[in-house]
Design a protein around this motif. Structure first.
Motif, PDB file in Angstrom:
ATOM      1  N   LYS A   1       0.849  -1.183   0.000  1.00 14.24           N
ATOM      2  CA  LYS A   1       0.000   0.000   0.000  1.00 14.24           C
ATOM      3  C   LYS A   1       0.885   1.233   0.000  1.00 14.24           C
ATOM      4  CE  LYS A   1      -3.848   2.227   2.406  1.00 14.24           C
ATOM      5  NZ  LYS A   1      -4.767   2.062   1.273  1.00 14.24           N
TER       6      LYS A   1
ATOM      7  N   ARG B   1      -2.030  11.768  -7.514  1.00  4.03           N
ATOM      8  CA  ARG B   1      -3.201  10.886  -7.592  1.00  4.03           C
ATOM      9  C   ARG B   1      -3.466  10.455  -9.031  1.00  4.03           C
ATOM     10  NH1 ARG B   1      -6.424  14.900  -3.728  1.00  4.03           N
ATOM     11  NH2 ARG B   1      -5.993  13.927  -1.692  1.00  4.03           N
ATOM     12  N   HIS B   2      -3.373  11.418  -9.927  1.00  9.22           N
ATOM     13  CA  HIS B   2      -3.613  11.140 -11.343  1.00  9.22           C
ATOM     14  C   HIS B   2      -2.572  10.151 -11.875  1.00  9.22           C
ATOM     15  CE1 HIS B   2      -4.681  11.475 -15.468  1.00  9.22           C
ATOM     16  NE2 HIS B   2      -3.727  12.333 -15.813  1.00  9.22           N
TER      17      HIS B   2
ATOM     18  N   ALA C   1      -3.194   6.523 -10.583  1.00  9.76           N
ATOM     19  CA  ALA C   1      -4.402   5.994 -11.206  1.00  9.76           C
ATOM     20  C   ALA C   1      -4.154   5.668 -12.674  1.00  9.76           C
ATOM     21  CB  ALA C   1      -5.544   7.002 -11.067  1.00  9.76           C
ATOM     22  N   TYR C   2      -3.417   6.526 -13.357  1.00  5.74           N
ATOM     23  CA  TYR C   2      -3.105   6.323 -14.773  1.00  5.74           C
ATOM     24  C   TYR C   2      -2.376   4.996 -14.988  1.00  5.74           C
ATOM     25  CZ  TYR C   2      -1.053   7.067 -19.403  1.00  5.74           C
ATOM     26  OH  TYR C   2      -0.677   6.924 -20.724  1.00  5.74           O
TER      27      TYR C   2
ATOM     28  N   GLY D   1      -2.600   2.404 -13.091  1.00  9.41           N
ATOM     29  CA  GLY D   1      -3.387   1.271 -12.615  1.00  9.41           C
ATOM     30  C   GLY D   1      -3.176   0.861 -11.177  1.00  9.41           C
ATOM     31  N   TYR D   2      -2.623   1.738 -10.367  1.00  8.09           N
ATOM     32  CA  TYR D   2      -2.416   1.418  -8.953  1.00  8.09           C
ATOM     33  C   TYR D   2      -3.550   2.027  -8.131  1.00  8.09           C
ATOM     34  CZ  TYR D   2       2.198  -0.239 -10.253  1.00  8.09           C
ATOM     35  OH  TYR D   2       3.225  -0.936 -10.828  1.00  8.09           O
ATOM     36  N   ASP D   3      -4.464   1.168  -7.683  1.00  4.85           N
ATOM     37  CA  ASP D   3      -5.607   1.665  -6.922  1.00  4.85           C
ATOM     38  C   ASP D   3      -5.399   1.554  -5.414  1.00  4.85           C
ATOM     39  OD1 ASP D   3      -5.737  -1.057  -6.684  1.00  4.85           O
ATOM     40  OD2 ASP D   3      -7.685  -1.285  -7.664  1.00  4.85           O
ATOM     41  N   ASN D   4      -4.274   0.942  -4.993  1.00  4.23           N
ATOM     42  CA  ASN D   4      -3.992   0.816  -3.562  1.00  4.23           C
ATOM     43  C   ASN D   4      -3.046   1.925  -3.108  1.00  4.23           C
ATOM     44  OD1 ASN D   4      -4.161  -0.288  -1.020  1.00  4.23           O
ATOM     45  ND2 ASN D   4      -2.598  -1.846  -1.371  1.00  4.23           N
TER      46      ASN D   4
ATOM     47  N   GLU E   1      -2.989   6.165  -1.586  1.00  3.37           N
ATOM     48  CA  GLU E   1      -3.714   7.307  -1.017  1.00  3.37           C
ATOM     49  C   GLU E   1      -2.773   8.499  -0.942  1.00  3.37           C
ATOM     50  OE1 GLU E   1      -5.068   6.167   2.835  1.00  3.37           O
ATOM     51  OE2 GLU E   1      -6.157   4.388   2.119  1.00  3.37           O
TER      52      GLU E   1
END
Length: 442
Positions: free
Chosen positions: A83, A98-99, A102-103, A105-108, A110
């Motif tokens: 994480k 954040r962008h 996400a771009y 592909g890491y959604d874990n 913050e």
């Protein structure tokens, strides 16, 4: 940053809001930079401290001062299934971080707009903390280190760095010049950047400040970031090895190693390492790690960053160096290939070299050593099982006797003892360069 004036903190925030750092394209991936991934892989520093392998799965990693999130992306790629948490005082930088994650592909992951001293508000304990290019903005680095220590797991590791006061002295002189001229009274923008360019270009070539700092990289269209981070960097300060260890003592943290430790070897500075001057040969064995690093810094200040790992005191596990292992130690050993070498490309090249009976060069995949680290084609085949899972020393020895059952000169069957010694020599060399990890497991 309680040790800094609110005015300076606001200037730093404004600088990074108006010019988020680093300015690396969102779509750029570090996957083709194995050396960068190696440094940021928790396995590397954990093994240096404990001579044990560690899995990154479910570990919680902090990127303190994450900026636009490129190092957060590096941490995510280097530590699968961990994480990632990032903090920064610049809201614009956090948006880009954040962008970026996400771009890719890491959604874990913050991200929070938060100063380092407010870390306890996150209610996290971290297994690894990366604090890159931030600590030198604190007049007292111990304050930031103490804040990170408060949220560090007992066996956790912090990686951070300070600007070198010696190596970077000319840039600090430049910053003082431009402060006197009023270019850093407020957040430096286009007018101030152009003023720096005009002034530096107008100086004669033999003027010391220009000769020691200026180059064509500061004159191009994409020079804004470079000028801001060198000539107009708000809050920038330099430190020495002595300052570094003083800060660690104040924060009650234990030094583990320099991140690029191979490039801090004092002995390597001498023409004849085995024939040192008498005074040096007598004093070095008694010198502490701090003293040796301090001497290196004074003799050869080539490092812009004093880049180091540290952790809670007395939490590292005691171990015997591989070079001092007994036969029984080796018989109990497990062998791991460093995760940054576990790639399809490495596997393809390894098998191709073994099949074509060519020498396999490790540096083509991970350039950790200054000198080439070559492996005989038959020995390369022995390493193939490590791509799937760690192996015991005995299993690798048995594999070697199957790969080369006959001695090429005597044509006699290869004895287990002989195979053992050959692999012991190979693995000792690879371990010393960081390519494999050796762990004793009774």
């Amino acid at each position: 940053m309680p040790s800094q004036s609110s005015e300076l903190v606001e200037k730093i925030r404004q600088q990074f809001d108006s010019a988020p750092y680093p300015r690396i394209p969102i779509d750029k991936s570090p996957k083709d930079n194995p050396n960068l991934l190696y440094i940021h892989n928790l396995v590397t520093s954990y093994y240096l401290r404990n001579q044990k392998f560690i899995e990154s799965k479910e570990k919680v990693i902090l990127d303190a001062g994450c900026g636009t999130g490129y190092k957060s992306l590096v941490l995510a790629q280097a530590n699968p299934e961990a994480k990632i948490v990032g903090i920064d005082i610049s809201e614009e930088s956090i948006k880009l971080a954040r962008h970026r994650l996400a771009y890719h592909g890491y959604d874990n992951a913050e991200f929070y707009v938060l100063p380092v001293e407010d870390l306890p508000k996150l209610n996290y304990k971290f297994d690894y903390i990366n604090c890159d290019e931030l600590l030198y903005l604190f007049p007292n680095p111990a304050i930031a280190l103490q804040a990170m220590k408060e949220v560090l797991q007992p066996n956790g590791i912090i990686r951070s760095n300070l600007h070198s006061a010696i190596q970077r002295v000319n840039f600090f002189q430049a910053q003082k010049v431009f402060t006197i001229m009023g270019l850093m009274d407020d957040n430096p923008e286009e007018i101030e950047i152009e003023a720096v360019k005009e002034i530096m270009k107008s100086l004669k070539e033999n003027v010391n400040l220009k000769a020691s700092t200026w180059s064509s990289i500061y004159e191009g269209e994409d020079s804004k970031e470079s000028i801001l981070m060198n000539y107009l960097f708000q809050g920038d300060k330099g430190y020495t090895i002595t300052d570094l260890f003083t800060a660690l003592r104040a924060a009650e943290l234990e030094f583990i190693s320099m991140v690029n430790w191979r490039q801090w070897n004092l002995i390597d500075l001498f023409k004849e390492p085995d024939n040192l001057p008498v005074v040096m040969a007598m004093s070095l064995p008694e010198a502490s790690v701090e003293q040796q690093l301090q001497i290196f810094e004074l003799l050869h200040p080539i490092h812009r960053l004093l880049d180091f790992w540290c952790g809670h005191p007395d939490r590292g596990e005691s171990f015997v160096p591989v070079t001092e292992w007994t036969v029984s130690d080796w018989e109990e050993a497990w062998v791991y290939l460093h995760p940054q070498l576990v790639t399809e490309k490495f596997k393809e090249d390894l098998i191709a070299c073994a099949t074509d009976m060519k020498v396999f060069e490790m540096r083509e995949h991970l350039s950790l050593a200054q000198a080439p680290v070559s492996i005989d084609s038959s020995l390369a085949l022995v390493l193939v099982p490590l791509l799937n899972e760690p192996q015991t020393m005995s299993s690798l020895v048995k594999r070697w006797t199957k790969v080369r059952p006959i001695h090429p000169v005597t044509l006699e069957p290869v004895k287990i003892e002989e195979a053992f010694q050959i692999l012991q020599k190979l693995l000792t060399k690879l371990e010393s360069h960081g390519y494999v990890l050796l762990e004793r497991k009774p």
